[in-house]
Enzyme design. Structure first.
Site, PDB file in Angstrom:
ATOM      1  N   ARG A  18       1.590  -5.600 -11.658  1.00  0.00           N
ATOM      2  CA  ARG A  18       1.756  -5.644 -10.208  1.00  0.00           C
ATOM      3  C   ARG A  18       0.536  -6.306  -9.582  1.00  0.00           C
ATOM      4  NH1 ARG A  18       1.209  -0.635  -8.834  1.00  0.00           N
ATOM      5  NH2 ARG A  18      -0.850  -0.925  -7.926  1.00  0.00           N
ATOM      6  N   TYR A  45      13.131 -19.180  11.974  1.00  0.00           N
ATOM      7  CA  TYR A  45      14.082 -18.634  11.015  1.00  0.00           C
ATOM      8  C   TYR A  45      14.465 -17.205  11.408  1.00  0.00           C
ATOM      9  CZ  TYR A  45      15.471 -16.301   6.673  1.00  0.00           C
ATOM     10  OH  TYR A  45      16.114 -15.531   5.734  1.00  0.00           O
ATOM     11  N   LYS A  71      13.425 -21.971  -2.243  1.00  0.00           N
ATOM     12  CA  LYS A  71      14.018 -23.211  -1.785  1.00  0.00           C
ATOM     13  C   LYS A  71      13.507 -24.401  -2.607  1.00  0.00           C
ATOM     14  CE  LYS A  71      15.795 -20.548   1.479  1.00  0.00           C
ATOM     15  NZ  LYS A  71      15.067 -19.286   1.466  1.00  0.00           N
TER      16      LYS A  71
END
Length: 371
Positions: free
Chosen positions: A52, A105, A201
């Site tokens: 992590r 967005y 993306k």
């Protein structure tokens, strides 16, 4: 030919990131799937102790994106929203003011509104493409978010000018560079403090991973971003980071081909009688356009054969989205309309297919709309 007197270009470094650096000289860096690491002795914490906090695969990807953007370093998160959250926690002043674009967005709008509703800070949405309005909006702000091009109407903001205004007001600036990508924009050269990506993306580019990156401009900000990612558990897994690293190897080629396709489609769309307006800034692989109504948009998307109706963007395949019911569904109607997002607005993510096939599909779908 590029000048290599200062060493390899950022794109070459992205292609070569992690190559031949491991024990076995792998050209493709291995995926370190371990959750934990062995200590050599009590009290001596190794560089990697728990995934992590640190993971070798994730760090190779982080360094590659930081090099692409010209930043100091980066953190890799489990989504683009994770990258935005890390920036908010690391950079937004307690009970201060955060400024964001009016047509940002939908996820950014939702996140900042949720923080504001909890009293973490006030949020002000403004038209940052208008420098007079931007100058007024940033007064008293501690953090300013910039999207250029914006999502979904692809409006351009003068990042350098807004950053200058924000810094003069005492605010830090985060630029969302998901749409422009480092191929067309390097916000650190325009003065910003941090850059975020939905790496889902264009960076990863194959529609098979959810991933985010926040790039820092300084060691101090990097330490804060790292601490919040570690504290909140925002970091991405090793396999996701590996997919992101695979993506950046072909990133520039994909973006350039998709952008050439987008420019051709934008020009063709402008000439069609049913297309009321085309939004295309002259670069990048996104094209938005406006049809007369929701029903026209419904018929059009239903008639497409090669282009799928889907959320997201930036993959090798072309997809189309309806912001009102998809990416911006959580934005109140009044705010959507104020931003210019109508029921007939569609957002096309152009892929790398043969552009003639794409236009043929779009044209027949437009012809399916009743006159």
């Amino acid at each position: 030919m590029s000048d290599t007197s200062q060493g390899p270009s950022r794109f070459t470094r992205a292609v070569r990131a992690g190559a031949a650096t491991e024990t076995y000289r792998d050209l493709v860096p291995p995926i370190h799937l371990t959750s934990t690491y062995a200590f050599t002795e009590l009290g001596q914490t190794p560089q990697f102790d728990y995934s992590r906090s640190h993971n070798p695969t994730r760090e190779v990807f982080a360094h590659a994106v930081a090099a692409l953007e010209g930043g100091y370093d980066a953190v890799v998160t489990a989504s683009g929203m994770g990258a935005l959250t890390a920036c908010v926690e690391a950079m937004a002043p307690e009970r201060g003011l955060v400024v964001a674009p009016r047509d940002c967005y939908g996820g950014t709008y939702r996140l900042l509104s949720a923080y504001a509703a909890k009293g973490r800070f006030d949020v002000r949405f403004a038209d940052l493409t208008n420098l007079d309005e931007a100058a007024k909006a940033v007064v008293g702000a501690g953090l300013v978010f910039v999207e250029s091009p914006s999502n979904p109407l692809l409006r351009l903001t003068d990042i350098a000018a807004v950053t200058t205004l924000a810094h003069a007001a005492g605010a830090q600036v985060v630029a969302d560079n998901t749409f422009a990508t480092p191929v067309y924009c390097r916000p650190f050269e325009l003065g910003v403090d941090a850059v975020v990506h939905s790496a889902t993306k264009y960076l990863a580019g194959h529609s098979d991973v959810i991933l985010g990156v926040a790039v820092s401009g300084t060691p101090e900000l990097q330490a804060k971003l790292y601490d919040w990612c570690n504290t909140l558990g925002l970091t991405a897994g090793a396999f996701d980071a590996y997919l992101g690293l695979r993506g950046v190897r072909t990133f520039k080629l994909r973006v350039e081909q998709a952008s050439a396709n987008a420019a051709a489609l934008a020009e063709s769309l402008r000439g069609h009688r049913l297309v009321e307006e085309v939004f295309y800034p002259g670069f990048g692989a996104m094209v938005s356009f406006r049809l007369p109504s929701f029903e026209a948009a419904r018929v059009f998307t239903s008639a497409l054969h090669q282009i799928n109706l889907a959320e997201s963007l930036g993959g090798v395949e072309s997809i189309i989205a309806h912001p009102v019911t998809m990416s911006h569904a959580d934005v109140p109607e009044a705010a959507r309309l104020a931003a210019g997002i109508t029921d007939g607005t569609l957002r096309l993510s152009v892929g790398v297919e043969d552009v003639d096939d794409l236009w043929s599909d779009i044209r027949q779908a437009l012809d399916a709309i009743p006159s």
